[in-house]
Design a protein around this motif. Structure first.
Motif, PDB file in Angstrom:
ATOM      1  N   MET A   1      -0.983  14.608  -3.730  1.00  0.00           N
ATOM      2  CA  MET A   1      -2.273  14.781  -3.078  1.00  0.00           C
ATOM      3  C   MET A   1      -3.370  14.096  -3.900  1.00  0.00           C
ATOM      4  SD  MET A   1      -4.239  18.333  -2.132  1.00  0.00           S
ATOM      5  CE  MET A   1      -2.737  19.032  -1.450  1.00  0.00           C
ATOM      6  N   GLU A   2      -4.233  13.307  -3.249  1.00  0.00           N
ATOM      7  CA  GLU A   2      -5.240  12.576  -3.994  1.00  0.00           C
ATOM      8  C   GLU A   2      -6.331  13.512  -4.503  1.00  0.00           C
ATOM      9  OE1 GLU A   2      -8.086  10.896  -0.393  1.00  0.00           O
ATOM     10  OE2 GLU A   2      -6.718   9.551  -1.453  1.00  0.00           O
ATOM     11  N   ALA A   3      -7.029  13.035  -5.517  1.00  0.00           N
ATOM     12  CA  ALA A   3      -7.989  13.875  -6.241  1.00  0.00           C
ATOM     13  C   ALA A   3      -9.082  14.427  -5.339  1.00  0.00           C
ATOM     14  CB  ALA A   3      -8.594  13.068  -7.384  1.00  0.00           C
ATOM     15  N   SER A   4      -9.650  13.586  -4.480  1.00  0.00           N
ATOM     16  CA  SER A   4     -10.760  14.044  -3.636  1.00  0.00           C
ATOM     17  C   SER A   4     -10.327  15.184  -2.719  1.00  0.00           C
ATOM     18  CB  SER A   4     -11.320  12.885  -2.817  1.00  0.00           C
ATOM     19  OG  SER A   4     -10.318  12.310  -1.998  1.00  0.00           O
ATOM     20  N   THR A   5      -9.098  15.121  -2.229  1.00  0.00           N
ATOM     21  CA  THR A   5      -8.581  16.188  -1.366  1.00  0.00           C
ATOM     22  C   THR A   5      -8.411  17.476  -2.159  1.00  0.00           C
ATOM     23  OG1 THR A   5      -7.422  14.580   0.011  1.00  0.00           O
ATOM     24  CG2 THR A   5      -6.696  16.874   0.165  1.00  0.00           C
ATOM     25  N   ARG A   6      -7.908  17.366  -3.371  1.00  0.00           N
ATOM     26  CA  ARG A   6      -7.733  18.564  -4.218  1.00  0.00           C
ATOM     27  C   ARG A   6      -9.078  19.220  -4.522  1.00  0.00           C
ATOM     28  NH1 ARG A   6      -4.430  16.519  -9.237  1.00  0.00           N
ATOM     29  NH2 ARG A   6      -4.674  18.699  -9.904  1.00  0.00           N
ATOM     30  N   ILE A   7     -10.089  18.402  -4.804  1.00  0.00           N
ATOM     31  CA  ILE A   7     -11.427  18.937  -5.071  1.00  0.00           C
ATOM     32  C   ILE A   7     -11.963  19.659  -3.839  1.00  0.00           C
ATOM     33  CG2 ILE A   7     -13.846  18.303  -5.481  1.00  0.00           C
ATOM     34  CD1 ILE A   7     -12.800  16.033  -7.288  1.00  0.00           C
ATOM     35  N   ARG A   8     -11.902  19.006  -2.689  1.00  0.00           N
ATOM     36  CA  ARG A   8     -12.445  19.615  -1.464  1.00  0.00           C
ATOM     37  C   ARG A   8     -11.696  20.890  -1.096  1.00  0.00           C
ATOM     38  NH1 ARG A   8     -13.563  14.116   0.239  1.00  0.00           N
ATOM     39  NH2 ARG A   8     -11.429  13.922   0.981  1.00  0.00           N
ATOM     40  N   GLU A   9     -10.376  20.881  -1.248  1.00  0.00           N
ATOM     41  CA  GLU A   9      -9.599  22.075  -0.894  1.00  0.00           C
ATOM     42  C   GLU A   9      -9.917  23.242  -1.819  1.00  0.00           C
ATOM     43  OE1 GLU A   9      -5.430  21.401  -0.517  1.00  0.00           O
ATOM     44  OE2 GLU A   9      -5.653  20.168   1.294  1.00  0.00           O
ATOM     45  N   ALA A  10     -10.022  22.968  -3.119  1.00  0.00           N
ATOM     46  CA  ALA A  10     -10.341  24.042  -4.068  1.00  0.00           C
ATOM     47  C   ALA A  10     -11.705  24.640  -3.765  1.00  0.00           C
ATOM     48  CB  ALA A  10     -10.304  23.508  -5.498  1.00  0.00           C
ATOM     49  N   LEU A  11     -12.698  23.788  -3.489  1.00  0.00           N
ATOM     50  CA  LEU A  11     -14.051  24.285  -3.235  1.00  0.00           C
ATOM     51  C   LEU A  11     -14.167  24.933  -1.858  1.00  0.00           C
ATOM     52  CD1 LEU A  11     -16.159  21.478  -4.926  1.00  0.00           C
ATOM     53  CD2 LEU A  11     -15.531  23.718  -5.809  1.00  0.00           C
ATOM     54  N   ALA A  12     -13.336  24.510  -0.908  1.00  0.00           N
ATOM     55  CA  ALA A  12     -13.303  25.189   0.389  1.00  0.00           C
ATOM     56  C   ALA A  12     -12.784  26.614   0.222  1.00  0.00           C
ATOM     57  CB  ALA A  12     -12.430  24.415   1.376  1.00  0.00           C
ATOM     58  N   GLN A  13     -11.799  26.782  -0.652  1.00  0.00           N
ATOM     59  CA  GLN A  13     -11.274  28.127  -0.927  1.00  0.00           C
ATOM     60  C   GLN A  13     -12.316  28.978  -1.653  1.00  0.00           C
ATOM     61  OE1 GLN A  13      -7.784  26.490  -2.902  1.00  0.00           O
ATOM     62  NE2 GLN A  13      -6.441  27.331  -1.332  1.00  0.00           N
ATOM     63  N   VAL A  14     -13.080  28.362  -2.548  1.00  0.00           N
ATOM     64  CA  VAL A  14     -14.165  29.082  -3.219  1.00  0.00           C
ATOM     65  C   VAL A  14     -15.182  29.556  -2.188  1.00  0.00           C
ATOM     66  CG1 VAL A  14     -16.154  28.826  -4.769  1.00  0.00           C
ATOM     67  CG2 VAL A  14     -13.923  27.930  -5.440  1.00  0.00           C
ATOM     68  N   SER A  15     -15.535  28.678  -1.257  1.00  0.00           N
ATOM     69  CA  SER A  15     -16.496  29.033  -0.211  1.00  0.00           C
ATOM     70  C   SER A  15     -15.976  30.180   0.648  1.00  0.00           C
ATOM     71  CB  SER A  15     -16.784  27.807   0.655  1.00  0.00           C
ATOM     72  OG  SER A  15     -17.705  28.106   1.671  1.00  0.00           O
ATOM     73  N   GLU A  16     -14.689  30.164   0.936  1.00  0.00           N
ATOM     74  CA  GLU A  16     -14.086  31.240   1.735  1.00  0.00           C
ATOM     75  C   GLU A  16     -14.149  32.577   0.990  1.00  0.00           C
ATOM     76  OE1 GLU A  16      -9.750  32.379   3.702  1.00  0.00           O
ATOM     77  OE2 GLU A  16     -10.197  30.296   3.163  1.00  0.00           O
ATOM     78  N   LEU A  17     -13.878  32.536  -0.306  1.00  0.00           N
ATOM     79  CA  LEU A  17     -13.950  33.755  -1.113  1.00  0.00           C
ATOM     80  C   LEU A  17     -15.380  34.295  -1.151  1.00  0.00           C
ATOM     81  CD1 LEU A  17     -11.683  32.620  -4.088  1.00  0.00           C
ATOM     82  CD2 LEU A  17     -11.132  34.412  -2.425  1.00  0.00           C
TER      83      LEU A  17
END
Length: 233
Positions: A1-17
């Motif tokens: 998985m490319e870096a930009s996708t990993r960043i967006r996915e991690a921060l999307a999970q933070v937003s959900e929390l």
């Protein structure tokens, strides 16, 4: 998985929390209380370094960026927005730090939310310290706690190396005005502050080692102490 996708996915999970707490006033209050205790604990543990002319910059950076009760939602939104630009603009080592920061942020927010849920259940404990320790033991997750610490140490070590690369600091300075115009001032400030503080410390390799060893020793003692069956926290 490319870096930009990993960043967006991690921060999307933070937003959900964050959203889970936002719609539950009691949980939101508990998250704030847990974060406040953690910030006070860090400030108490590192009083000497926060007061030191040599280490105060890096210690304050750790306190404000990793242990603070501040709202980072705006910075996170900016970070996610420019994830692709980070991947294509910066060297691989900087991109990896960005990815690691995002994933560290996700793990930290998830653990804080679990702590907050237990905090509500354990409101009968006699003191905040006893309540916090009981929450910590109920949540468990010792491997994740140790991963947090090792990841923080790794980021600090890598920053101390990268800040000796003059070209990277120059690139950050050149990005300042475009970042402000794009509404990315919070992210730019975070990057510049981190580089400045670790750059200053990195002039003395022994100072970097002393700082990171102190973090490792004190945080390990804190983690192990909370998991042990004792009340002196």
């Amino acid at each position: 998985m490319e870096a930009s996708t990993r960043i967006r996915e991690a921060l999307a999970q933070v937003s959900e929390l964050r959203g889970m707490a936002l719609h539950n006033p009691a949980l939101s209050r508990a998250v704030s209380e847990v974060k406040a205790i953690q910030a006070r604990r860090f400030a108490d543990t590192y009083q000497d370094m926060l007061a030191s002319p040599v280490y105060s910059g890096c210690a304050t950076f750790f306190l404000e960026e990793l242990y603070s009760e501040r709202d980072y939602s705006r910075r996170d939104a900016q970070f996610a927005k420019v994830a692709a630009a980070i991947q294509h603009t910066f060297p691989a080592q900087v991109v990896e730090i960005a990815v690691t920061l995002a994933e560290l942020h996700h793990v930290t927010e998830a653990l804080d939310l679990e702590m907050a849920q237990s905090w509500i259940d354990l409101d009968h404990r006699p003191t905040p310290a006893a309540r916090y320790q009981a929450c910590w033991r109920r949540v468990g997750q010792q491997p994740k706690r140790e991963w947090q610490l090792n990841t923080v140490l790794g980021i600090g070590s890598e920053l101390s190396v990268l800040t000796r690369k003059v070209g990277l600091r120059w690139l950050l300075k050149m990005m300042r005005k475009p970042a402000e115009l794009a509404g990315l001032g919070n992210l730019q400030s975070f990057l510049e502050t981190g580089f400045d503080h670790f750059g200053s410390l990195a002039k003395d390799p022994d100072a970097v080692k002393t700082f990171l060893v102190a973090i490792q020793k004190r945080e390990s003692e804190w983690i192990n102490g909370l998991f042990e069956d004792r009340g002196d926290i």
